[in-house]
Design a protein around this motif. Structure first.
Motif, short mmCIF file in Angstrom:
data_model
loop_
_atom_site.label_atom_id
_atom_site.label_comp_id
_atom_site.label_asym_id
_atom_site.label_seq_id
_atom_site.Cartn_x
_atom_site.Cartn_y
_atom_site.Cartn_z
N LEU A 121 0.87 -1.29 -0.12
CA LEU A 121 -0.03 0.17 0.04
C LEU A 121 0.78 1.35 0.04
CD1 LEU A 121 -2.71 1.34 0.38
CD2 LEU A 121 -2.39 1.02 2.91
N VAL A 122 0.43 2.19 -0.86
CA VAL A 122 1.29 3.34 -0.87
C VAL A 122 0.36 4.50 -0.68
CG1 VAL A 122 2.81 4.93 -2.16
CG2 VAL A 122 2.75 2.59 -2.74
N LEU A 123 0.59 5.47 0.33
CA LEU A 123 -0.40 6.37 0.69
C LEU A 123 0.07 7.81 0.01
CD1 LEU A 123 -1.14 5.39 4.43
CD2 LEU A 123 -2.58 4.89 2.08
N ALA A 124 -0.37 8.59 -0.47
CA ALA A 124 -0.11 9.76 -1.32
C ALA A 124 -1.32 10.84 -1.47
CB ALA A 124 0.71 9.65 -2.74
N THR A 125 -2.10 11.07 -0.47
CA THR A 125 -3.34 11.75 -0.14
C THR A 125 -3.06 13.18 -0.12
OG1 THR A 125 -3.51 10.70 1.97
CG2 THR A 125 -4.66 9.57 0.19
N GLY A 126 -1.90 13.62 -0.01
CA GLY A 126 -1.62 15.02 0.01
C GLY A 126 -2.48 15.78 0.92
N PRO A 263 -3.01 17.88 6.17
CA PRO A 263 -2.86 16.68 5.70
C PRO A 263 -4.00 15.69 5.53
CG PRO A 263 -1.76 16.67 7.91
CD PRO A 263 -2.09 17.87 7.49
N ASN A 264 -4.10 15.13 4.51
CA ASN A 264 -5.40 14.10 4.05
C ASN A 264 -5.18 12.91 4.81
OD1 ASN A 264 -7.21 15.96 2.92
ND2 ASN A 264 -6.14 15.53 0.94
N LEU A 272 -0.69 6.25 14.17
CA LEU A 272 0.26 6.41 13.26
C LEU A 272 0.48 7.66 12.78
CD1 LEU A 272 -0.98 3.69 10.81
CD2 LEU A 272 0.65 3.44 12.61
N LEU A 273 -0.07 8.66 13.43
CA LEU A 273 0.17 10.30 13.10
C LEU A 273 0.77 10.98 14.12
CD1 LEU A 273 -3.64 10.52 11.74
CD2 LEU A 273 -1.53 10.13 10.40
N SER A 274 1.28 12.08 13.61
CA SER A 274 2.00 12.90 14.39
C SER A 274 1.04 14.00 15.21
CB SER A 274 3.18 13.90 13.77
OG SER A 274 2.33 14.60 12.70
N SER A 275 1.35 14.87 16.03
CA SER A 275 0.37 15.77 16.58
C SER A 275 -0.31 16.64 15.41
CB SER A 275 1.03 16.64 17.75
OG SER A 275 2.00 17.48 16.90
N THR A 276 0.54 16.66 14.49
CA THR A 276 -0.21 17.87 13.21
C THR A 276 -0.93 16.88 12.20
OG1 THR A 276 2.23 17.39 12.02
CG2 THR A 276 1.85 19.52 13.21
N GLY A 277 -1.06 15.47 12.50
CA GLY A 277 -1.65 14.71 11.55
C GLY A 277 -0.90 14.12 10.36
N HIS A 278 0.28 14.27 10.44
CA HIS A 278 1.25 13.82 9.62
C HIS A 278 1.54 12.30 9.71
CE1 HIS A 278 1.81 18.07 8.63
NE2 HIS A 278 1.97 17.70 7.37
N VAL A 279 1.91 11.66 8.76
CA VAL A 279 2.17 10.26 8.83
C VAL A 279 3.50 9.99 9.36
CG1 VAL A 279 2.00 7.69 7.63
CG2 VAL A 279 0.53 9.66 6.91
N PHE A 296 4.31 9.16 1.23
CA PHE A 296 5.23 10.24 0.67
C PHE A 296 4.41 11.39 0.59
CE2 PHE A 296 5.27 10.19 -3.81
CZ PHE A 296 4.44 9.06 -4.10
N GLY A 297 5.10 12.41 0.09
CA GLY A 297 4.22 13.49 -0.38
C GLY A 297 4.25 14.47 0.70
N ASP A 298 3.12 15.25 0.48
CA ASP A 298 2.60 16.33 1.47
C ASP A 298 2.21 15.71 2.99
OD1 ASP A 298 2.64 18.07 -0.40
OD2 ASP A 298 0.94 18.82 -0.13
N ILE A 299 1.82 14.31 2.98
CA ILE A 299 1.16 14.01 4.18
C ILE A 299 2.39 13.41 5.26
CG2 ILE A 299 -0.94 13.06 3.16
CD1 ILE A 299 0.16 10.00 3.21
N ILE A 300 3.59 13.30 4.77
CA ILE A 300 4.44 12.65 5.61
C ILE A 300 5.16 13.80 6.75
CG2 ILE A 300 5.16 10.76 4.30
CD1 ILE A 300 7.89 12.61 3.64
#
Ligand code: FAD
Length: 391
Positions: A121-126, A263-264, A272-279, A296-300
């Motif tokens: 699975l690759v997550l790139a939901t920006g 981040p989406n 699985l997320l940081s306090s800002t909602g990033h993966v 990867f991308g904006d969500i990390i």
């Protein structure tokens, strides 16, 4: 009996998000996978790829050719090279993930209730962007209606307040001044300068001077009350306007939020997320708890400014290599250690300023940004990513 594997027997790579990163990865993998053994599924909440870099001009200018060029439907053409005839697109928004145990595959649950199984699975939901860039998900015509509604709103407004002086606020002001040179436009920004402190003051000051030279009013170290700033359409602006925190009276008839991208990632569990909602990821872009899941991308969660260039040019080659290593098709994996900060901000079609964090920080002026970004907003490059030729 044919020895050809059916798709059910193949390793299924699922990419969630056909944005700038997701498509770059799809194209990178399409050169290297083994079509006898691997197949791909692309899932996106929208039926079409939205070219975000041109989206501000798209919602302001009434150029029909831009509308044709910026929205590219997904379809068979999306899957090329070794994915040609070996990939499928699913239109749906992922609402949750059932992860498999011990590196096993799992399932995505979509808003329709449909389930999509994956081995990798690759997550790139920006990111989700403020209202003017909150393009609908249900259909291409809904996206076009949203664009037309924004254009009408800007055309009718007599005095426009942009809340947030980041790159979206600055670029939107520039696009508005191209089309409506005499319309009053104000940017209000809580910070003491435009942009954020990733960038040196000399760049932030230069960009303010450039946008002010076009007649845009910039109010820094100031804000309107949070509840008013969030989402106020033309019909909801209070009759008496707003009093800013610094006591200034503003009477816009359209308030446009240009801040607050997020981040989406709401489909993922919070651990699985940081306090800002990033993966949270490893330097290989794998999730620490699930080696067959990449993000990867904006969500990390990575200390860097998010951007298309980061996702497509700096993350994608490493994610692709690490997926190949996971499939035992590459000998070693690649670790990400960050990349150079750079930004190119347009000020309409013929101006802008770029900053590169090399040596003592290089600022490049109008001709450079005009040539590389402002004039065409890089729109000519999208067909090579989407496989779709605008008609
Ligand atoms: C106006 C504007 C101008 C910009 N200019 C530049 C620039 O000049 N240079 C630069 O480097 N960057 C620029 N950026 C930033 C750049 O667009 C993003 O950093 C980049 O698009 C991130 O790529 P991504 O693949 O992570 O996500 P995106 O490109 O945002 O793609 C995410 C995809 O995931 C889909 N999705 C989201 N949630 C779900 C879900 N739950 N289920 C299924 N699908 C989902 C979305 O529909 C979307 O297609 C700009 C952004 C904007 C808004």
């Amino acid at each position: 009996m044919s020895s050809k594997k059916t798709d059910r027997e193949k390793t299924v790579i699922v990419i969630v998000g056909g944005g700038i990163g997701g498509l770059a990865l799809l194209n990178a993998l399409s050169a290297s996978i083994n079509p006898e053994k691997h197949t791909v599924v692309l899932v996106d909440a929208r039926p079409a790829h939205m070219h975000l870099i041109s989206s501000l001009r798209l919602i302001v200018s009434d150029a029909d050719d831009l509308l044709k060029q910026a929205v590219h439907p997904y379809g068979d053409h999306t899957f090329r090279n070794k994915f040609a005839g070996n990939g499928s697109f699913v239109h749906g928004s992922v609402t949750s993930v059932k992860f498999g145990d011990g590196g096993k595959g799992g399932q995505l649950i979509l808003d329709s209730g449909e389930m999509v199984g994956y081995d990798i699975l690759v997550l790139a939901t920006g990111s989700s962007w403020p209202r003017p860039l909150g393009f609908p998900t249900e259909s291409k015509s809904a996206i076009e209606n949203h664009i037309m509604a924004r254009r009408a709103e800007f055309a009718e407004a007599k005095d426009i307040l942009l809340v947030g002086g980041g790159s979206v606020g600055i670029e939107l002001a520039g696009e508005l001044k191209d089309i409506f040179p005499s319309k009053p436009i104000t940017i209000i920004q809580r910070e003491r300068l435009l942009l954020n402190n990733t960038y040196p003051d000399k760049y932030r000051i230069a960009i303010q001077k450039q946008i002010e030279a076009r007649g845009v009013t910039v109010l820094t170290s100031d804000a309107i009350p949070a509840s008013d700033a969030s989402d106020v359409s033309a019909s909801q602006v209070p009759k008496d306007g707003f009093v800013t925190e610094q006591g200034k009276k503003l009477k816009p008839d359209l308030v446009v939020p240009t801040w607050g991208n997020r981040p989406n990632t709401s489909y993922l569990p919070t651990d699985l997320l940081s306090s800002t909602g990033h993966v949270k990821i490893l330097p290989t872009f794998q999730l620490p708890t699930h080696q067959n899941v990449f993000a990867f991308g904006d969500i990390i969660e990575w200390k860097e400014q998010k951007g298309a260039a980061k996702a497509a040019f700096f993350h994608t080659p490493k994610v692709a290599k690490n997926i190949m290593a996971y499939l035992n098709l590459a000998e070693s994996s690649a670790k990400y250690s960050g990349s150079m900060e750079m930004i190119m901000i347009t000020n309409g079609k013929a101006r802008g300023l770029a900053y590169f964090d090399i040596l003592w920080g290089i600022i490049l002026g109008g001709w450079f940004v005009t040539l590389l970004k402002a004039k065409t907003l890089m729109i000519g490059r999208i067909p090579s990513q989407t496989g779709y030729t605008p008609k």
